[in-house]
Design an enzyme around this catalytic site. Structure first.
Site, PDB file in Angstrom:
ATOM      1  CD1 TRP A   1       0.803   6.836  -2.709  1.00  0.00           C
ATOM      2  CD2 TRP A   1       2.538   5.475  -3.016  1.00  0.00           C
ATOM      3  NE1 TRP A   1       1.145   6.885  -4.031  1.00  0.00           N
ATOM      4  CE2 TRP A   1       2.210   6.056  -4.249  1.00  0.00           C
ATOM      5  CE3 TRP A   1       3.611   4.578  -2.958  1.00  0.00           C
ATOM      6  CZ2 TRP A   1       2.891   5.762  -5.419  1.00  0.00           C
ATOM      7  CZ3 TRP A   1       4.285   4.293  -4.131  1.00  0.00           C
ATOM      8  CH2 TRP A   1       3.922   4.878  -5.346  1.00  0.00           C
TER       9      TRP A   1
ATOM     10  CG  ASN B   1      -4.902   5.601   3.638  1.00  0.00           C
ATOM     11  OD1 ASN B   1      -4.361   6.211   2.723  1.00  0.00           O
ATOM     12  ND2 ASN B   1      -5.727   4.588   3.445  1.00  0.00           N
TER      13      ASN B   1
ATOM     14  NE  ARG C   1      -3.553   0.221   2.498  1.00  0.00           N
ATOM     15  CZ  ARG C   1      -4.718   0.353   1.886  1.00  0.00           C
ATOM     16  NH1 ARG C   1      -5.227  -0.671   1.236  1.00  0.00           N
ATOM     17  NH2 ARG C   1      -5.364   1.493   1.917  1.00  0.00           N
TER      18      ARG C   1
ATOM     19  CG  HIS D   1      -5.082   6.273 -46.413  1.00  0.00           C
ATOM     20  ND1 HIS D   1      -5.282   6.669 -47.717  1.00  0.00           N
ATOM     21  CD2 HIS D   1      -5.893   7.057 -45.657  1.00  0.00           C
ATOM     22  CE1 HIS D   1      -6.159   7.674 -47.752  1.00  0.00           C
ATOM     23  NE2 HIS D   1      -6.551   7.914 -46.508  1.00  0.00           N
TER      24      HIS D   1
ATOM     25  CE  LYS E   1       3.824   0.043 -12.251  1.00  0.00           C
ATOM     26  NZ  LYS E   1       2.753   0.113 -13.259  1.00  0.00           N
TER      27      LYS E   1
HETATM   28  C1  G6P Z   1       7.405   0.975 -18.500  1.00  0.00           C
HETATM   29  C2  G6P Z   1       6.147   0.376 -17.874  1.00  0.00           C
HETATM   30  C3  G6P Z   1       4.910   1.042 -18.458  1.00  0.00           C
HETATM   31  C4  G6P Z   1       4.987   2.548 -18.291  1.00  0.00           C
HETATM   32  C5  G6P Z   1       6.283   3.125 -18.850  1.00  0.00           C
HETATM   33  C6  G6P Z   1       6.484   4.557 -18.432  1.00  0.00           C
HETATM   34  O1  G6P Z   1       7.459   0.623 -19.844  1.00  0.00           O
HETATM   35  O2  G6P Z   1       6.102  -1.007 -18.092  1.00  0.00           O
HETATM   36  O3  G6P Z   1       3.754   0.559 -17.816  1.00  0.00           O
HETATM   37  O4  G6P Z   1       3.897   3.148 -18.923  1.00  0.00           O
HETATM   38  O5  G6P Z   1       7.398   2.396 -18.364  1.00  0.00           O
HETATM   39  O6  G6P Z   1       6.659   4.598 -17.053  1.00  0.00           O
HETATM   40  P1  G6P Z   1       6.371   5.836 -16.134  1.00  0.00           P
HETATM   41  O7  G6P Z   1       6.693   5.358 -14.759  1.00  0.00           O
HETATM   42  O8  G6P Z   1       7.303   6.927 -16.604  1.00  0.00           O
HETATM   43  O9  G6P Z   1       4.953   6.222 -16.314  1.00  0.00           O
END
Ligand code: G6P
Length: 610
Positions: A75, A101, A27, A506, A605
């Protein structure tokens, strides 16, 4: 989105708090802290970074003991991640400890009032006002003081509070942000979510908005904020730890898809001022005067955030009357872009760490551009580099494929376009009010859109067999198609492409053959008839059409094989809703293929290499 845990019992509180925090780290994980009541004092330890840093701090500076305590894993939404911004927060005299939170919308006004009466603040958080308000309101009974304090708060909050004045007790309140109470034998618990409590108890109460729990070792009393008792039913939790962390969903991605209504509510909280038909961005240094001087706007980003940028550019140009475009960050930085001091460069990023976006930003700064970030992670590199930043407040996104980060980026992009349009005098009062009303409705409409998830499952599963997929749409609907095709590529490993529907003839039309699946998005009344013609063109070549259509528009001709309706909302806001069925189709296709949905092969990620 943070993690909260609290304990009142006969055992040592600290190990239970730390164990609960470890189970809630999904979280939030930018800092953590605990407060334990020990021999008439409140022992507080806090540390920036992951939970291990707190554990290390406790090893150096142990808490002697104590059977009542509270803990928090953060967070950030207000104030960068740091030791002093970590929770728990205390008042000047160190009598009260608060974990929170949510977002206190009126914290700035409360803080000014408290400072005028001599309260000294040590953090940049919105939460600290609560500790000081408690100090001001306390009159011998913690629950009474909490009631008087929450009456002064606006926004969303789950709070757990302990005081050395009443060492056997913790008090918890809930408004919008989740909180559950766990019932044990001679011990009771409170937490943001079930995983924290699973090793200790499976008997829980779910607190509702406006409820307060008074928690002691031998009893829990639940009341409303006027002190009126509330009879609560027990729930016996049957989930295992893994399922509980995912909220009962099989994957984080599906959980995060379903978190979108809440994430949107958080992204919009405190930012809509319908009275003045304007958008309020706290702490934004880009003034209306600055906005009037702009001659062009670039949105730079990668991946999903680039798709949000495409929508952002369309909206900015339409509403703020300034040329605006989206650029893939890794392209932008190497092509010597024509930007100067009259250019606003907006970096859009979930993580705030993507190296290509960061480098694009630096290239723009060297050329004198004004910078702004639309970022999810508070205190991240992009947020720090931009200086000026609007946070999307989506909470931690764990699945590699982005969902709630995207829709909150879209919502913030719409807010920014309205802000710029009002500042530049290109957006009239009436249209601004319509857009603000639409934005306000988004969380509820998102909920309605996601209610169709069950019906979409077989449609997504059928796509699992496809080799190639095509997504068609015009304008903002093409943007939705772009994000839809990326989702299905990322997690189901199916080749997919999105085209502006007018481009079909096209080239891509040559690829359509009997049974080719085509996903059509049509939510814009002024483009609907044109898109309908393109549907005819692919149908005539044997395509199998899945269409996402705004509910008040016609169904694109009877030949559509599967029609998905999204609720009626302002045409500039439909991308937020229209992408949700496409996220779900990708998810169900990937699930049917047995893919590793939360961690797709070859992807990360956060990409911190070029
Ligand atoms: C990676 C992740 C994507 C994300 C991109 C940009 O390719 O797998 O899910 O959209 O990075 O990341 P950011 O953290 O800059 O949005």
């Amino acid at each position: 989105m943070c993690g909260i845990v609290g304990y009142a019992g006969r055992r040592q509180a600290l190990p239970i708090l730390l164990d609960g925090l470890r189970r809630l780290e999904y979280r939030g994980y930018d800092s953590a802290g605990v407060a334990v009541l020990n021999n008439g004092t409140v022992e507080v330890r806090r540390a920036a970074g992951r939970l291990e840093n707190l554990v290390e701090r406790l090893a150096q500076d142990p808490i002697p003991g104590g059977q009542v305590g509270i803990g928090h894993t953060r967070w950030a939404t207000h104030g960068r991640p740091s030791d002093v911004n970590a929770h728990p927060h205390c008042d000047c005299s160190g009598q009260f400890a608060v974990v929170h939170n949510g977002i206190i919308e009126n914290h700035a006004a409360l803080r000014r009032r408290l400072e005028d009466t001599g309260h000294r603040f040590t953090s940049e958080t919105d939460t600290e006002v609560i500790a000081h308000l408690l100090e001001a309101e306390y009159d011998g009974d913690l629950a009474e003081a909490v009631r008087r304090v929450v009456a002064q708060l606006e926004g969303a909050f789950a709070l757990v509070i302990a005081t050395r004045r009443e060492p056997g007790r913790i008090v918890a309140v809930r408004q919008e942000s989740p909180l559950i109470v766990g019932l044990g034998r001679d011990e009771n618990f409170v937490a943001s979510d079930i995983p924290a409590l699973l090793p200790y108890t499976r008997r829980i109460h779910v607190l509702e908005n406006g409820e307060m729990a008074d928690i002691r070792a031998d009893r829990v009393t639940v009341t409303d904020w006027n002190g009126k008792p509330v009879q609560k039913a027990f729930i016996d939790v049957t989930w295992d730890a893994d399922a509980a962390e995912k909220g009962g969903y099989p994957h984080f991605m599906l959980k995060e898809i379903h978190e979108q209504p809440q994430a949107l509510a958080d992204a919009l909280r405190g930012r809509l001022d319908p009275d003045g038909a304007r958008v309020v961005f706290e702490d934004l240094s880009l003034t209306p005067e600055d906005a009037r001087r702009l001659r062009q706007v670039y949105f730079v980003a990668c991946g999903t955030a680039y798709h949000a940028s495409l929508a952002a550019a369309l909206l900015t140009e339409r509403l703020a009357g300034v040329p605006a475009r989206a650029e893939i960050a890794s392209e932008f930085r190497y092509r010597d872009p024509l930007v100067d001091e009259h250019t606003l460069v907006v970096a859009v990023s979930q993580s705030g760490e993507t190296i290509d976006t960061l480098s694009a930003l630096r290239a723009a700064r060297e050329r004198g551009a004004r910078l702004l970030g639309i970022v999810n992670v508070v205190g991240s590199s992009i947020a720090r580099d931009c200086g000026d930043v609007i946070y999307t407040r989506a909470g931690p996104e764990i699945s590699v494929a982005s969902t709630k980060a995207y829709t909150t980026q879209l919502a913030v992009a719409a807010l920014l376009a309205v802000y710029l349009g009002r500042a530049r005098g290109t957006l009239g009062d009436h249209q601004a009010r319509e857009l603000l009303a639409g934005l306000r409705d988004l969380p509820e409409l998102a909920r309605e859109t996601l209610d169709q998830a069950g019906e979409l499952r077989p449609v997504g599963e059928a796509l699992a067999q496809a080799r190639d997929l095509y997504y068609l749409g015009r304008g903002l609907d093409w943007v939705t198609g772009m994000e839809g095709q990326l989702k299905i590529k990322e997690i189901a490993y199916i080749h997919a492409e999105a085209y502006p529907a007018g481009e079909l003839k096209h080239g891509p039309l040559a690829l359509i053959e009997d049974g080719s699946p085509v996903v059509v998005v049509s939510t814009q009344p002024d483009l609907h008839r044109k898109t309908a013609s393109n549907v005819q063109e692919v149908k005539a070549r044997g395509a199998r059409v899945i269409a996402v259509v705004r509910e008040d528009l016609d169904d694109l001709g009877a030949e559509v094989d599967h029609l998905i309706r999204i609720p009626r909302v302002h045409p500039f806001l439909t991308p937020v809703l229209a992408v949700m069925p496409l996220q779900l189709l990708a998810y169900y296709a990937a699930a049917a293929r047995g893919a590793d949905i939360d961690k797709p092969r070859n992807l990360a990620k956060s990409v911190t290499v070029e």
